[in-house]
Design a protein around this motif. Structure first.
Motif, PDB file in Angstrom:
ATOM      1  N   LEU A  55       4.343  10.318  -9.448  1.00  0.00           N
ATOM      2  CA  LEU A  55       3.826  10.539 -10.785  1.00  0.00           C
ATOM      3  C   LEU A  55       2.959  11.794 -10.830  1.00  0.00           C
ATOM      4  N   GLY A  56       2.218  12.043  -9.759  1.00  0.00           N
ATOM      5  CA  GLY A  56       1.374  13.229  -9.690  1.00  0.00           C
ATOM      6  C   GLY A  56       2.148  14.528  -9.685  1.00  0.00           C
ATOM      7  N   HIS A  57       3.429  14.452  -9.290  1.00  0.00           N
ATOM      8  CA  HIS A  57       4.298  15.637  -9.310  1.00  0.00           C
ATOM      9  C   HIS A  57       5.308  15.571 -10.451  1.00  0.00           C
ATOM     10  N   MET A 113      -0.660   2.956 -15.130  1.00  0.00           N
ATOM     11  CA  MET A 113      -0.217   4.346 -15.199  1.00  0.00           C
ATOM     12  C   MET A 113       0.697   4.631 -16.384  1.00  0.00           C
ATOM     13  N   ALA A 114       0.894   3.660 -17.259  1.00  0.00           N
ATOM     14  CA  ALA A 114       1.789   3.859 -18.403  1.00  0.00           C
ATOM     15  C   ALA A 114       1.330   5.048 -19.248  1.00  0.00           C
ATOM     16  N   GLY A 115       2.210   6.020 -19.424  1.00  0.00           N
ATOM     17  CA  GLY A 115       1.908   7.189 -20.247  1.00  0.00           C
ATOM     18  C   GLY A 115       1.042   8.234 -19.584  1.00  0.00           C
ATOM     19  N   ALA A 116       0.656   8.020 -18.321  1.00  0.00           N
ATOM     20  CA  ALA A 116      -0.210   8.990 -17.639  1.00  0.00           C
ATOM     21  C   ALA A 116       0.548  10.280 -17.332  1.00  0.00           C
ATOM     22  N   LYS A 117      -0.111  11.402 -17.556  1.00  0.00           N
ATOM     23  CA  LYS A 117       0.474  12.713 -17.290  1.00  0.00           C
ATOM     24  C   LYS A 117      -0.355  13.438 -16.234  1.00  0.00           C
ATOM     25  N   PRO A 118       0.288  14.129 -15.292  1.00  0.00           N
ATOM     26  CA  PRO A 118      -0.478  14.873 -14.280  1.00  0.00           C
ATOM     27  C   PRO A 118      -1.459  15.843 -14.924  1.00  0.00           C
ATOM     28  N   ALA A 119      -2.651  15.929 -14.346  1.00  0.00           N
ATOM     29  CA  ALA A 119      -3.694  16.791 -14.910  1.00  0.00           C
ATOM     30  C   ALA A 119      -4.583  17.300 -13.783  1.00  0.00           C
ATOM     31  N   LYS A 125       0.826  -1.210   0.000  1.00  0.00           N
ATOM     32  CA  LYS A 125       0.000   0.000   0.000  1.00  0.00           C
ATOM     33  C   LYS A 125       0.861   1.261   0.000  1.00  0.00           C
ATOM     34  N   TYR A 126       1.954   1.241   0.771  1.00  0.00           N
ATOM     35  CA  TYR A 126       2.836   2.413   0.792  1.00  0.00           C
ATOM     36  C   TYR A 126       3.582   2.572  -0.534  1.00  0.00           C
ATOM     37  N   TYR A 127       3.986   1.472  -1.146  1.00  0.00           N
ATOM     38  CA  TYR A 127       4.590   1.569  -2.470  1.00  0.00           C
ATOM     39  C   TYR A 127       3.613   2.225  -3.442  1.00  0.00           C
ATOM     40  N   ALA A 128       2.351   1.786  -3.402  1.00  0.00           N
ATOM     41  CA  ALA A 128       1.355   2.337  -4.318  1.00  0.00           C
ATOM     42  C   ALA A 128       1.159   3.825  -4.084  1.00  0.00           C
ATOM     43  N   ARG A 129       1.056   4.228  -2.824  1.00  0.00           N
ATOM     44  CA  ARG A 129       0.907   5.656  -2.517  1.00  0.00           C
ATOM     45  C   ARG A 129       2.086   6.450  -3.076  1.00  0.00           C
TER      46      ARG A 129
END
Length: 200
Positions: free
Chosen positions: A64-66, A94-100, A54-58
């Protein structure tokens, strides 16, 4: 306090680096949550395979969000199979996901909800949401209402990377928003995928 303020530290580091001419990619390294089976004299090892997952996922979602590449330190996969599984799943999701930006209003009994939103190249949007309290092995989740203002989508799929399942959600499409009335928010990121998402 360090972890609670970590997102602000990331942005501070990026700002200082950019002001000094840095133009490369940001990344972190050696993120590791140890279990008692792999102790280290200077690092905490009180985590279980599930809580570590769970901590790895967070941490992956936060970075990625930053717009920071998440670098992990990992034991052999036979030592922490749940952690390995969620890391592999998120690598695909999350492959190719960009913060939005995705405007969302939240109604919940939980007081410490974190979320990050992303764009995919196919036009879909993602929202990762979780309760940022201490991770435990068995968290039933808390029913939460989400209202996405100014967005429309054909459907919304909830992806549980820890359990390896996904499910189309019941949503209410209103004149100027999408309402999700009963999402179970847990202590690890649940990913919502909005297909054919548009804004007016």
């Amino acid at each position: 306090n360090y972890w609670e303020n970590y997102p602000e530290y990331i942005e501070e580091i990026k700002t200082v680096a950019a002001s000094n001419g840095f133009k490369g990619e940001f990344m972190t390294e050696e993120m590791l949550w140890r279990t008692p089976d792999m102790p280290h004299e200077t690092e905490p090892d009180r985590f279980t395979d599930i809580s570590a997952a769970k901590y790895y996922a967070r941490a992956i979602i936060i970075h990625l969000g930053h717009n920071v590449a998440p670098g992990l330190a990992l034991p052999p996969d036979d030592d922490m199979p749940r952690a390995y599984s969620i890391i592999q799943a998120l690598s695909t999701i999350m492959a190719g996901a960009k913060p939005a930006d995705l405007s969302v209003a939240i109604e919940s009994e939980l007081e410490n909800i974190k979320y990050y939103s992303f764009d995919l190249s196919n036009g879909d949007k993602l929202l990762a949401i979780w309760s940022d309290d201490t991770a435990v092995d068995n968290d039933p989740g808390v029913s939460t209402i989400l209202k996405f203002e100014g967005y429309f989508a054909q459907n919304v799929i909830a992806i549980d990377a820890l359990e390896g399942i996904q499910q189309e959600l019941i949503i209410e499409i209103q004149p100027d928003n999408i309402l999700i009335p009963h999402l179970l928010v847990k202590d690890y990121p649940i990913i919502l995928q909005f297909t054919d998402a548009t804004s007016p």
